[in-house]
Design an enzyme around this catalytic site. Structure first.
Site, mmCIF file in Angstrom:
data_model
loop_
_atom_site.group_PDB
_atom_site.id
_atom_site.type_symbol
_atom_site.label_atom_id
_atom_site.label_comp_id
_atom_site.label_asym_id
_atom_site.label_seq_id
_atom_site.Cartn_x
_atom_site.Cartn_y
_atom_site.Cartn_z
ATOM 1 N NE ARG A 1 -89.169 107.162 20.562
ATOM 2 C CZ ARG A 1 -89.238 106.265 19.606
ATOM 3 N NH1 ARG A 1 -88.386 106.299 18.609
ATOM 4 N NH2 ARG A 1 -90.146 105.311 19.627
ATOM 5 C CE LYS B 1 -83.425 91.475 17.393
ATOM 6 N NZ LYS B 1 -84.624 90.821 17.769
ATOM 7 C CB ILE C 1 -84.435 79.447 23.465
ATOM 8 C CG1 ILE C 1 -85.765 79.363 22.711
ATOM 9 C CG2 ILE C 1 -83.748 78.097 23.514
ATOM 10 C CD1 ILE C 1 -85.621 78.984 21.243
ATOM 11 C CG ASP D 1 -84.165 89.287 13.633
ATOM 12 O OD1 ASP D 1 -84.098 90.092 14.576
ATOM 13 O OD2 ASP D 1 -84.427 88.071 13.787
ATOM 14 C CE LYS E 1 -83.047 87.224 16.621
ATOM 15 N NZ LYS E 1 -84.425 86.879 16.210
HETATM 16 N N1 LIG Z 1 -90.074 92.508 20.935
HETATM 17 C C1 LIG Z 1 -89.485 91.308 20.909
HETATM 18 O O1 LIG Z 1 -90.142 90.281 20.781
HETATM 19 C C2 LIG Z 1 -87.993 91.198 21.076
HETATM 20 C C3 LIG Z 1 -87.395 89.928 21.117
HETATM 21 C C4 LIG Z 1 -86.005 89.815 21.302
HETATM 22 C C5 LIG Z 1 -85.247 90.963 21.412
HETATM 23 N N2 LIG Z 1 -85.859 92.186 21.338
HETATM 24 C C6 LIG Z 1 -85.003 93.378 21.442
HETATM 25 O O2 LIG Z 1 -85.398 94.122 22.581
HETATM 26 C C7 LIG Z 1 -85.181 95.509 22.350
HETATM 27 C C8 LIG Z 1 -86.493 96.255 22.601
HETATM 28 O O3 LIG Z 1 -87.501 95.764 21.734
HETATM 29 P P1 LIG Z 1 -89.039 96.170 21.937
HETATM 30 O O4 LIG Z 1 -89.801 95.285 21.014
HETATM 31 O O5 LIG Z 1 -89.402 96.201 23.370
HETATM 32 O O6 LIG Z 1 -89.038 97.661 21.337
HETATM 33 P P2 LIG Z 1 -90.177 98.772 21.465
HETATM 34 O O7 LIG Z 1 -91.483 98.156 21.834
HETATM 35 O O8 LIG Z 1 -90.114 99.606 20.246
HETATM 36 O O9 LIG Z 1 -89.706 99.661 22.718
HETATM 37 C C9 LIG Z 1 -88.592 100.497 22.653
HETATM 38 C C10 LIG Z 1 -88.550 101.370 23.903
HETATM 39 O O10 LIG Z 1 -87.392 102.190 23.838
HETATM 40 C C11 LIG Z 1 -87.769 103.552 24.114
HETATM 41 N N3 LIG Z 1 -86.878 104.447 23.390
HETATM 42 C C12 LIG Z 1 -86.689 104.544 22.042
HETATM 43 N N4 LIG Z 1 -85.781 105.499 21.770
HETATM 44 C C13 LIG Z 1 -85.396 106.006 22.951
HETATM 45 C C14 LIG Z 1 -84.500 107.045 23.337
HETATM 46 N N5 LIG Z 1 -83.807 107.723 22.420
HETATM 47 N N6 LIG Z 1 -84.361 107.324 24.657
HETATM 48 C C15 LIG Z 1 -85.046 106.631 25.589
HETATM 49 N N7 LIG Z 1 -85.921 105.632 25.293
HETATM 50 C C16 LIG Z 1 -86.093 105.343 23.989
HETATM 51 C C17 LIG Z 1 -89.192 103.657 23.640
HETATM 52 O O11 LIG Z 1 -89.801 104.761 24.305
HETATM 53 P P3 LIG Z 1 -91.360 105.115 24.116
HETATM 54 O O12 LIG Z 1 -92.087 103.997 24.828
HETATM 55 O O13 LIG Z 1 -91.538 106.409 24.791
HETATM 56 O O14 LIG Z 1 -91.592 105.114 22.651
HETATM 57 C C18 LIG Z 1 -89.752 102.289 24.063
HETATM 58 O O15 LIG Z 1 -90.162 102.324 25.410
HETATM 59 C C19 LIG Z 1 -84.642 95.616 20.925
HETATM 60 O O16 LIG Z 1 -83.235 95.613 20.949
HETATM 61 C C20 LIG Z 1 -85.140 94.326 20.271
HETATM 62 O O17 LIG Z 1 -84.319 93.907 19.187
HETATM 63 C C21 LIG Z 1 -87.190 92.329 21.186
#
Ligand SMILES: NC(=O)c1ccc[n+]([C@@H]2O[C@H](COP(=O)([O-])OP(=O)(O)OC[C@H]3O[C@@H](n4cnc5c(N)ncnc54)[C@H](OP(=O)(O)O)[C@@H]3O)[C@@H](O)[C@H]2O)c1
Length: 430
Positions: A42, A103, A134, A199, A203
């Site tokens: 973003r 999810k 997992i 959340d 799941k």
């Molecule tokens: N974090 C965990 O432990 C975890 C575990 C299981 C599943 N997940 C899932 O994995 C996914 C990502 O989680 P995360 O924790 O990595 O999220 P995050 O740290 O908030 O990262 C989101 C990324 O998406 C980018 N983004 C947001 N809006 C955008 C847009 N409109 N166009 C292009 N890029 C965009 C952001 O860009 P910027 O960097 O420029 O802000 C950032 O790089 C989610 O679906 C979450 O539910 C996460």
């Protein structure tokens, strides 16, 4: 094999790092090098620390990246419903494989993604969407396809498990334990999605869909969070040799007419300390699967965090890359059973009810009469205290949720019941 990586935050940055660190092994395992064609974010100017990738690969035009002809696989680690849905549907319809950790989207509208995958004859993998590192969805969707799964019981939210484990260990109340979780980085600034059970409900919907070959969405899941769990509830559980966990429970069984159906719910419940899920502490996740032939299976590990989640994403990338190179597709969505979701009122649960009562003769008989009236059988009763401390703790046998709720409602109206100190469901044979 060229990837479009959508998102480079907590998970995406770890995907980039692992792709770089393990490039040689991944090439050997897949049979071709995996290259990043572009990374959509973003904010172009965001400080991402030292990432082993050419800065020229970054773009804010995610849809443009998805549509590029030199992209084979789209990896979505952005989150949210839109625009992630549009990107994934576009990728899948055009025959590109997709890997996602989203999810929320899968639980709200996974059907659109599966339909697009079928249309484009493309692979859709989402192992990271439930229980992080997992390996769980692949076993449900492949290894157990020769069996009949009857029940899935899981601790699938690390934040709430950390909070409940802290309350159990120290006797702290919910607010205090949440503060500790926030300080340690286990809870987000806005913890609503975790503590209110959204959340875990997402799941639960994904797990139920895979386990029971039916489309189950987040809206089908009965959801209660942990904000109302008190230190007194935790103490009551301890007195019974139990602990409290936020459980997601998906089960298959007959509805009130005898027809096969599924029940999917997320709520806090007491489980015996001897149950395999009781020892799952801190922010860990675990899922207990019961299948007719396999019996009981337990999956345990880290349910979140950049690196564990990226491990699951990488596993999916390897799987879809291999499939593409050998010209095959993964098994497509299996929803042939198309089972209806039973209303929560028909779910059979057990209650632990703690009542402050008047200290006079006949109280026990009156209370027992209310249970009998609603056809709820009592398993145990514990009576203690005198005068203002008089209390009754009743644990029921399994009964329809609606009958149990009606029993509690009627108990609340009795003049001999001064207050209902706690009502908790009991799971797992205590
Ligand atoms: N974090 C965990 O432990 C975890 C575990 C299981 C599943 N997940 C899932 O994995 C996914 C990502 O989680 P995360 O924790 O990595 O999220 P995050 O740290 O908030 O990262 C989101 C990324 O998406 C980018 N983004 C947001 N809006 C955008 C847009 N409109 N166009 C292009 N890029 C965009 C952001 O860009 P910027 O960097 O420029 O802000 C950032 O790089 C989610 O679906 C979450 O539910 C996460």
């Amino acid at each position: 094999m060229r990837l479009a990586l959508l998102g480079c935050g907590t998970v995406g940055a770890e995907v980039v790092r692992l792709l770089h660190e393990q490039a040689a092994d991944l090439t050997a395992r897949v049979g071709a090098p995996i290259e990043i064609a572009g990374i959509a974010v973003r904010r172009m100017g965001r400080d991402r620390g030292p990432l082993p990738v050419d800065p020229a690969l970054f773009t804010t035009d995610a849809l443009g990246l998805v549509k590029r002809d030199d992209v084979d696989v789209v990896v979505e680690v952005v989150g949210g419903i839109e625009p992630a849905r549009t990107w994934l549907v576009e990728a899948l319809r055009s025959g590109k494989s997709a890997v996602t950790a989203n999810k929320a989207l899968l639980a709200e509208d996974g059907g659109s993604l599966h339909d697009a995958a079928a249309e484009g004859r493309a692979d859709l993998y989402y192992e990271a969407s439930v229980a992080g590192a997992i390996p769980l969805l692949r076993p449900l969707r492949e290894s157990l396809h020769g069996d009949r799964i009857t029940r899935v019981t899981g601790i699938v939210n690390g934040t709430t498990n950390f909070i409940l484990s802290a309350m159990d260990a120290t006797g702290a109340g919910f607010t205090e334990a949440l503060e500790e979780a926030t300080e340690l980085g286990y809870a987000e600034a806005d913890p609503t999605a975790d503590v209110e059970g959204f959340d875990a409900a997402a799941k639960a919907a994904i797990l139920a869909s895979l386990a029971f070959h039916s489309r189950v969405t987040a809206a089908d899941v009965h959801r209660e969070g942990i904000t109302e769990v008190t230190a007194a509830d935790v103490a009551s559980a301890k007195a019974m040799g139990c602990t409290i966990k936020l459980l997601c429970i998906a089960s298959r069984g007959p509805d009130s007419t005898g027809a096969d159906s599924v029940s999917v719910r997320v709520h806090p419940a007491m489980i015996p300390r001897t149950h395999p899920l009781a020892s799952v502490g801190d922010a860990f996740n675990a899922v207990f699967v019961e299948a007719e032939a396999a019996g009981q299976l337990m999956f345990y590990g880290r349910g979140a965090g950049g690196s564990p989640t990226a491990s699951a994403v990488l596993g999916d990338i390897v799987a879809v890359a291999r499939n593409r190179l050998s010209g095959v597709r993964a098994p497509s969505e299996s929803v042939y059973a198309d089972l209806p979701v039973r209303p929560m009122g028909e779910a059979v649960t057990r209650y632990h009810i703690s009542l402050d009562v008047a200290d006079r003769a006949g109280v026990l008989a009156t209370v027992a009469g209310v249970f009998a009236k609603h056809d709820v059988s009592i398993a145990t009763v514990r009576q203690s205290g005198r005068a203002d401390d008089a209390s009754l703790v009743v644990v029921t046998h399994g009964a329809p949720e609606a009958a149990l709720a009606a029993t509690v409602e009627q108990l609340r109206g009795l003049d001999i019941v001064r207050s209902i100190a706690s009502v908790l469901r009991v799971e797992g044979g205590a």
